[in-house]
Each structure stands twice: as structure tokens, then as C-alpha cells.
Enzyme design. Sequence first.
Site, PDB file in Angstrom:
ATOM      1  N   ASP A 195       0.785  -1.244   0.000  1.00  0.00           N
ATOM      2  CA  ASP A 195       0.000   0.000   0.000  1.00  0.00           C
ATOM      3  C   ASP A 195       0.819   1.297   0.000  1.00  0.00           C
ATOM      4  O   ASP A 195       1.821   1.401   0.712  1.00  0.00           O
ATOM      5  CB  ASP A 195      -0.878   0.088   1.258  1.00  0.00           C
ATOM      6  CG  ASP A 195      -1.545  -1.203   1.619  1.00  0.00           C
ATOM      7  OD1 ASP A 195      -1.497  -2.142   0.819  1.00  0.00           O
ATOM      8  OD2 ASP A 195      -2.117  -1.274   2.714  1.00  0.00           O
ATOM      9  N   ASP A 253       0.358  -5.053  17.545  1.00  0.00           N
ATOM     10  CA  ASP A 253       1.020  -5.096  18.850  1.00  0.00           C
ATOM     11  C   ASP A 253       1.499  -6.509  19.193  1.00  0.00           C
ATOM     12  O   ASP A 253       1.348  -7.448  18.414  1.00  0.00           O
ATOM     13  CB  ASP A 253       0.132  -4.449  19.920  1.00  0.00           C
ATOM     14  CG  ASP A 253      -0.991  -5.350  20.402  1.00  0.00           C
ATOM     15  OD1 ASP A 253      -1.066  -6.518  19.953  1.00  0.00           O
ATOM     16  OD2 ASP A 253      -1.795  -4.890  21.225  1.00  0.00           O
TER      17      ASP A 253
END
Length: 575
Positions: A49, A130
Site C-alpha cells: 500500500d 502489537d
Amino acid sequence: MGTYWLLAMFSFFLFYGVAHIEAFHQTHSLNQTYKPSFHFQPHKNWMNDPNGPMRYKGLYHMFYQHNPKGAIWSNNSIVWGHSISKDLVNWLSLQHALIPSESYDINGCWSGSSTLLPNDKPKILYTGIDINQHQTQNLAIPKNVSDPLLREWIKSPNNPLMEPNNVNKINATSFRDPTTAWIGHHDGFWRVLIGSQKKDKGILILFKSKDFFNWIQDKNPFYSAKNTGMWECPDFFPVLINGSIGLDISINNGYGIRHVVKVSLIDVSHDYYFIGTYDTIKDVFVPDKGFDKINNELSLVLRYDYGKFYASKTFYDGEKKRRVLWGWINESSIQEDDVKKGWSGIQAIPRTLWLHKSGKQLIQWPIVEIEKLRSNHVNLHSKVLKGGKMLEIFGVTAAQADVEISFEVKELEKAQVLDPSWKLDPQHLCKENGSKVKGVVGLGPFGLLVLASKDMKEYTTIFFKVFRGNKKHVVLMCCDTRRSSLNHNNDLANYGAFVDVDPINEELSIRSLIDHSVVESFGAQGKACITTRVYPTLAINDKAHLHVFNNGTIDVKIKKLNAWSMKKAKINEMH
Ligand code: DQQ
């Protein structure tokens, strides 16, 4: 004995050496053959992206999802690559802007956007993966705002700013890709959208903040639609009703503007957009024709591109007063080949984008700067191309070219009737009316035949076919890559779109940017775009040919053709 060992060792080194050199040549040539010359890509390895594009202190910044460790996607090492440019054509690579380093992004720095706050203060909002593989939204700011290159970025000590928890009940693995933030003029709060899903419903979650640090989730989704799955990389921006100049995202009240929402649907890998109204009081987006109104018939929803083009993002170029669109073009080759060539993924040529005067769709056109790479101009005027005929265009490097052609059609009454019983799926219709199908009574297929080998064993076609519909003519635009390569490991796809164009009073035109393994085509002056990846084995470099063809039975006139060789741009070269 001694002689025997010497001989054995000699043959081993000879064999190993030759094999090694051969492997190097194979890799090297594959790398070079398909490497685009004027499309953005990192020096090597994987890219997906586009992230956070912006213009800052006279320079364009382009960030991108990048795996610095290899040519394929990696689950936990995605960084933000960073390049700068003066002209959106030539690019200089800088150090990575964001790398996984903290508990909230240790498994990857995923997509996001930049926002220019008043007084030229750039900020990046991005998704961090995370330690528990949960998706969080985080802030990064430049270390030194007076450095126009913005080389170093500091992650905020307040991170993560938005995260899934028991209270907000957000799905922890479907919460990503913050948009550029905008400001609500009645309350002065910043707003940002995050892509998400609830069961099968695609959803845009709105967060608001007074200070850019503390973000509160809005009760209502900004926009959502059933049966569409996860929405990635949302984009939201205003467009002018009458005119092609772009607008800053924070222009949200006032007459004369509409709004656009774009979402990237993971299930089908396409970017869909909606034109509609932004209700600034309720803070929701109301599309003129949403997914629901068209009964989730995805083939009827507007797309930026009907080929390969995903996870796109726009930015407002305040200097040139335009909105510019970036989009990722993935490979169509198998992973083994990507590894061999050592890179994967390119960006489409940036496109200027605005609302068509009908208000019903957007128009896209390659940024004007790309034209400075044009050389060796060849042209042609008013040439009739009889049904079943082909015409070769000489004088340009056909594997690296920019070609514009417009056709004039007559005898529309002889066009094939669009049978109402047919499946009105453009991709399907393109397959049935492929460029190889000769002698079908009718208007088309006619168009460009690019990256063709001399013996026509390989070629890619971009063409129109005109039908007689119920009340008006229906124009189909196709790109057929089924004969683009003798290597059948590649995805030899076939793409199609209906183009809202009147074949009598408007231009039936195609512009194709051809760059070795990519063909980006703009139909009817930017009303429909189709981008494809192709990997010819014969039609490479100076062995590639360019033709115009007409495989219908009715003659068409080439009103004008302009073609140029394209020079190589300087893109992220090693330094
Ligand atoms: N790519 C990113 C995600 C995004 C996806 C990860 C879209 O943030 O949803 O590289 O291609």
C-alpha cells in the site's frame, strides 16, 4: 591420487561457478526484463500500500508498506519505506520512516495517512500490530519540522491512541488504516476514520479528538454496508461540483461540494468508491447510491480501476490545487518468480482526480508531469481501419510508451444488440467478445494491441465494443491478457468495465501507459481505468510491437493517434 583430487576440485569449481553465474544471469535478466522504467517502486524487495502521501515544503513525500527483508509479504516485519520527489516522477529513497520497535507496533507498522495541521505541522497516524497481534492506531511526528526531507519520525509517548478493548467491542484484528484527519468547523474537533468489520458488515468507525492525542469513538458508524466483509484503507475527501481543482479534506461545509468515500474490500481485492453527502451534524456519510441501493451487486459499484489496483489513497496537493490518487499494483506472477526477480509490487502512476460534470462519477488522468518523459513522437490522423484489419505503429519503443488514440464510429445502427438475457457483467462480456473473436457482426472489438511479439504468439489488447442497448448505446471497455505471455504460471486475466460515454458525441479514446510488465489504460478521457500486469517472454524490450486493430465487421476511423517512447525515470536508485 593428487592429480585425481586436483581434477575433481577443478571440475567442482567449474561446475559450481558456471551454475552460479547462470543462476545469477537468470535472476538478473528476469529482474531487468519486467522492471518498470517509470513506475514507482523501492530499489528491491516487497512493496504494497501507498501510505501518507503529502506535499511538504516544496517536496512530495511518498511512504509505502515495505518488507525490507525479501520480495514477498512478511507477517511481522513491515516498515514504512520513504521517498521524496520534486515532480512525482523522479524519486530519491530515504531511510525508513517507521519500523516496528514498540510493544504496540512490534509486529508491523501497517497502513495509515498523514495530516498537515495548521502552520505546516505534519503528523502520521498509522496502524501498529502489537505484541498480541492486536491492531492499534498510533501517532508519529517529525523530529525536525524544518527539515524538508522529514527524514526522522518520532513515535508519540501517548501511543497507542486508539485500541480495541472490552468497552468499545472492536474486533482486535479488524481495526486498521486511519484516514487523513479533518477538522469539523462547528466544533473544532479533529476526525478520523478507521476501517473495520462487524461480522459480514464492512464498517467505517469515526473517532474525534480536540488535541490529536485523546480520541473518542463516535456512537454511529460513519458508513457501513452488509455482506461486504472487512474494509481496508478507507479514504474520504471533498470534490468540487463544477470544476477539476482539488480541495483540502477539511473543506466540509459550504455549497458546491460533494464527498467521496473509498473502501478497499479485502474479499475481492478491489477499491470501490461512492459519491454522496457528508452530514456534518450527524457526522455520517450518505451515498447517492450505496452498496444497499444496488443490492450488494458489486459489479455495479463504481471502481477507480477495473483491473489490478488496490489499497489506494489520495492527498491534496495545495501547491497545484489538485487531488492526487496513488494505488498499489500487485504482481500477477507466482511467488517463486517474484523471489527470483527480487522485487514485488509497484505503484500506479499518480492520477489527478475530480468529479465529472454529470456528478455521477470521478474522472482520473495521469499527472501531467509524467509527460516530460515523452520522446520520439509519432502521430496519425483520420485513418480508416476496415473491419478485420490491423495497423502496426512504428517509431516508438513499444515496451516503454505512452499511447493516446481516439476513434470515430459510424453505422451505429449496425452495432450488436445487447441481449437483455445476457449476464450484464462486463468482465464476462469481455470474455465472450474477446479481441480474438473475429467477424462477429458489429462495432468492435477495436483498440490497441500492445506488447505483441512479431509472430503474435504474445499480445495484450485494450479495446472497445459498442452495443445497442434498450434506450442508448452501451460501450464496453476490455483488457485481455489471456495471450500476454507464454508462461502460463502467470495470472492471464481478462478485465472489463462499462463506460458511460456517448459514442456519437464524445471521444471514444484510450490512453495506455506501457511499462514492460504493466499496462495502465484510461478509457474515454479517464472515465474508466483498467490496469494489468503482464510478463511476456518474447515481446520484451525492442522485440515488443504496437498495433491498432479492428476485429469487428464495421469500419472505424482512427481520428487521431499520438504515441511516444517514454524515457526512464530515476526511481529510488542505489546511492
Ligand atoms: N495492507 C496493510 C494493512 C491494510 C492492507 C498491511 C491492505 O494495513 O489493511 O500491509 O492492503
